[in-house]
Design an enzyme around this catalytic site. Sequence first.
Site, mmCIF file in Angstrom:
data_model
loop_
_atom_site.group_PDB
_atom_site.id
_atom_site.type_symbol
_atom_site.label_atom_id
_atom_site.label_comp_id
_atom_site.label_asym_id
_atom_site.label_seq_id
_atom_site.Cartn_x
_atom_site.Cartn_y
_atom_site.Cartn_z
ATOM 1 N N CYS A 1 0.844 -1.191 0.000
ATOM 2 C CA CYS A 1 0.000 0.000 0.000
ATOM 3 C C CYS A 1 0.880 1.241 0.000
ATOM 4 O O CYS A 1 1.873 1.303 0.734
ATOM 5 C CB CYS A 1 -0.897 -0.008 1.244
ATOM 6 N N HIS B 1 -9.213 -3.439 -2.079
ATOM 7 C CA HIS B 1 -8.209 -2.641 -1.364
ATOM 8 C C HIS B 1 -8.595 -1.157 -1.339
ATOM 9 O O HIS B 1 -8.566 -0.522 -0.280
ATOM 10 C CB HIS B 1 -6.840 -2.833 -2.040
ATOM 11 N N GLU B 2 -8.970 -0.623 -2.496
ATOM 12 C CA GLU B 2 -9.307 0.811 -2.567
ATOM 13 C C GLU B 2 -10.613 1.117 -1.839
ATOM 14 O O GLU B 2 -10.723 2.143 -1.156
ATOM 15 C CB GLU B 2 -9.364 1.281 -4.028
ATOM 16 N N HIS C 1 -10.068 1.457 1.775
ATOM 17 C CA HIS C 1 -9.568 2.799 2.136
ATOM 18 C C HIS C 1 -10.719 3.780 2.352
ATOM 19 O O HIS C 1 -10.661 4.617 3.257
ATOM 20 C CB HIS C 1 -8.661 3.353 1.036
#
Length: 197
Positions: free
Chosen positions: A110, A152-153, A156
């Site tokens: 990351c 993953h995004e 966030h």
Amino acid sequence: MKLKIVQAGEPVLRKRGWELSKDEIKSAQIQQLIAFMLTTMREAPGVGLAAPQVGVSIQLAVIEDQPEYLSHHSEEELKELQRSAVPFHVIINPKLTLLGNESARFFEGCLSVEGYQAIVDRALNVHVECLNERGEEKTINAHGWYARILQHEIDHLNGTLYIDRMKTRTLTTSENMLRYWNNQTIDEVLAELNSSA
């Protein structure tokens, strides 16, 4: 313009981002942010960048897995990763649905946890409903590495980092990952780490 990527420990990375209205999406401010995020992601380089990573707590991320990034992997590795090029696009206010029970474990890094990687188990297939950079509704069905990028995004945007999902014993510097684990399968890495526990 390249933006500063904030690192783990910054409170903005642990907050759920605000949703944007269609009018806000079309505003000059958000359009400029998207352009700056694209530049920042490419210069990092990375395959995704969420607004909280540049200190802006909104539900927006940019994604692109360029063909040149794939050239660092053999055909066998790309097949194992289930990875192919993904053109640039923007996801806003995404709603993620995991499809099926299939998952895959791979090392993941990351831009906001710079210099480290760990094994993360992610769903192989996902469905995402979101808005694009024009405020238009968009549906994405993704598989393999692209599904991993989206998860993953979107994490966030909800205040979650990959370190919250990692196999903790696998956390390593990127340098040590290349030195010790690069030529081993994920199962071999996990077996070796578990045998030394």
